[in-house]
Scaffold this motif. Structure first.
Motif, short mmCIF file in Angstrom:
data_model
loop_
_atom_site.label_atom_id
_atom_site.label_comp_id
_atom_site.label_asym_id
_atom_site.label_seq_id
_atom_site.Cartn_x
_atom_site.Cartn_y
_atom_site.Cartn_z
N GLU A 81 14.73 -0.51 3.83
CA GLU A 81 15.57 0.50 3.12
C GLU A 81 14.77 1.14 1.93
OE1 GLU A 81 18.50 3.04 2.71
OE2 GLU A 81 18.05 1.85 4.35
N GLN A 82 14.07 0.20 1.08
CA GLN A 82 13.48 0.61 -0.08
C GLN A 82 12.59 1.65 0.21
OE1 GLN A 82 10.38 -2.03 -1.68
NE2 GLN A 82 10.63 -3.51 -0.08
N TYR A 83 11.66 1.61 1.39
CA TYR A 83 10.73 2.88 1.41
C TYR A 83 11.62 4.08 2.03
CZ TYR A 83 7.82 -1.28 1.78
OH TYR A 83 7.51 -2.69 1.33
N LEU A 89 6.16 5.71 8.70
CA LEU A 89 6.27 4.37 8.07
C LEU A 89 5.90 3.35 9.11
CD1 LEU A 89 9.24 4.17 5.70
CD2 LEU A 89 6.95 4.81 5.01
N THR A 90 4.61 2.67 9.12
CA THR A 90 4.11 1.93 9.94
C THR A 90 4.32 0.45 9.27
OG1 THR A 90 1.92 1.68 9.04
CG2 THR A 90 2.38 3.41 10.89
N ASP A 103 0.75 -1.29 -0.02
CA ASP A 103 0.14 0.12 0.03
C ASP A 103 0.97 1.13 -0.04
OD1 ASP A 103 -2.72 0.96 -0.03
OD2 ASP A 103 -2.26 1.83 1.93
N PHE A 104 2.00 1.15 0.14
CA PHE A 104 2.91 2.52 0.13
C PHE A 104 2.99 2.88 -1.21
CE2 PHE A 104 6.87 4.50 -1.04
CZ PHE A 104 7.38 5.19 0.25
N ASN A 105 2.80 4.47 -1.42
CA ASN A 105 2.24 4.95 -2.53
C ASN A 105 2.83 6.31 -2.46
OD1 ASN A 105 0.94 6.84 -4.58
ND2 ASN A 105 -0.26 4.81 -4.88
N LEU A 137 11.61 7.82 -0.04
CA LEU A 137 11.30 9.11 0.46
C LEU A 137 12.44 10.11 0.56
CD1 LEU A 137 9.14 7.97 3.40
CD2 LEU A 137 8.34 9.21 1.10
N LYS A 138 13.48 9.75 -0.10
CA LYS A 138 14.87 10.85 0.12
C LYS A 138 14.84 12.02 -0.36
CE LYS A 138 16.86 8.97 -4.44
NZ LYS A 138 17.96 8.23 -5.19
#
Length: 357
Positions: free
Chosen positions: A159-161, A149-150, A125-127, A165-166
């Motif tokens: 790390e991918q998430y 981030l939950t 669901d990360f968008n 967001l960098k």
């Protein structure tokens, strides 16, 4: 304001009462009215809280006729001390609203928010585009924001998430497990006494779990996610403010997969300031950033400096804001024209009755 002054003032401060609101009251209003904060909005009544505790207020009268001016969660109202009816709504320090799906009017979300926790989850669901949409709204309102981030316990690859967001290194980023109090401790900095915190995110990302953990009690219902796509079900039915023991107020709201933007040009420009800076260096001032020669934006994509997804999302949101803002302007014009027509009819009827006497 003489009775229970000390306890009353303390209660108001805990509810978010600051000089910005106090300075809006006249001496007569201090004497005849009592400030209360809207804690929840129902179909036929508001739940409000003030120096004397909580009470219901019926949704009726001129104050509730205008869709954008009527009170929403987080608003401050003045109640007549005798009748307990709302006299007026105080000016807002911030306002969150969206274009409701299929509607020509904006829908109020909440007012007078200090801090916003933009909540996403470490799963399918990360968008990132949705997060950028939320941030445009938050930056327009001028609130302090934090990315959360939950469901960190459900993923082995955080790390991918974090890397995704960098571009938002100007904002705090917290990785939490809603059921682990130790990971939630940094969030309490956003929930200090007298401050109002909003949790924004789609259904099932863990907002209600965060709310319950921060509050130390079961204030909001929770439910699991679907295993096939990590999508969540709506667990919150209406927007409401919840007091946190020894802390501030938390806004829990239904998950919003559709958050139509309107009248947030400044917030959109702030969120995509990197693209705006590149666009200013394009050879042509009206560059569409597609295949024009001398396009600094396309050059940045080719060099890897800019993600093409981010450009497409910016273009999409720009078109959406322009379209929805135009719709709102047209709706306001139609409403003004209708109001003028009604006044004209009423005046003509009054003159007609007077002439027949």
């Amino acid at each position: 304001m003489q009775e229970n002054n000390t306890n009353g003032a303390s209660t108001l401060r805990q509810l978010g009462w600051i000089p910005f609101f106090q300075q809006q009251l006249s001496l007569d209003e201090w004497s005849d009215c009592q400030p209360v904060r809207v804690m929840a909005v129902h179909r036929s009544q508001l739940d409000v809280a003030g120096e004397h505790g909580e009470e219901p207020v019926l949704v009726s009268g001129a104050l509730f006729e205008d869709a954008l001016e009527k009170p929403t969660v987080g608003d401050w109202l003045l109640l007549d001390r005798q009748s307990r009816r709302p006299v007026r709504r105080l000016e807002r320090s911030s306002l969150f609203r969206r274009m409701a799906p299929g509607a020509r009017q904006a829908q109020l979300i909440a007012a007078n928010i200090d801090n916003v926790l933009i909540v996403s989850s470490c799963n399918h669901d990360f968008n990132l585009s949705r997060i950028e949409r939320y941030l445009a709204l938050v930056r327009e309102a001028g609130c302090r924001a934090c990315l959360v981030l939950t469901k960190a316990d459900l993923s082995d690859d955080h790390e991918q998430y974090i890397q995704a967001l960098k571009k938002h290194r100007d904002l705090p980023l917290l990785l939490v497990n809603g059921l682990d109090p130790a990971t939630l401790q940094p969030l309490r900095d956003y929930c200090r006494s007298g401050e109002t915190v909003a949790l924004l995110g789609s259904s099932g990302v863990g907002k209600s779990t965060l709310l319950n953990s921060l509050a130390g009690s079961e204030l909001a219902a929770t439910s699991g996610i679907r295993e096939d796509d990590s999508k969540g079900r709506h667990t919150t039915r209406h927007r409401a403010l919840y007091p946190i023991p020894d802390g501030g107020l938390l806004l829990d709201s239904p998950g919003m997969r559709e958050l139509g933007l309107a009248d947030v040009s400044e917030g959109l420009a702030a969120e995509f300031a990197d693209i705006g800076k590149l666009a200013a260096a394009c050879r042509f001032s009206d560059c569409a950033h597609e295949s024009e020669p001398g396009c600094a934006v396309q050059a940045a994509i080719e060099s890897g400096e800019l993600d093409e997804r981010r450009l497409r999302n910016w273009q999409k949101l720009e078109r959406e804001v322009a379209r929805n803002s135009k719709t709102l302007a047209e709706t306001r014009a139609d409403d003004r024209a209708f109001s003028q027509f009604v006044r004209k009819v009423v005046q003509e009827q009054a003159r007609s009755r007077k002439g027949g006497e």
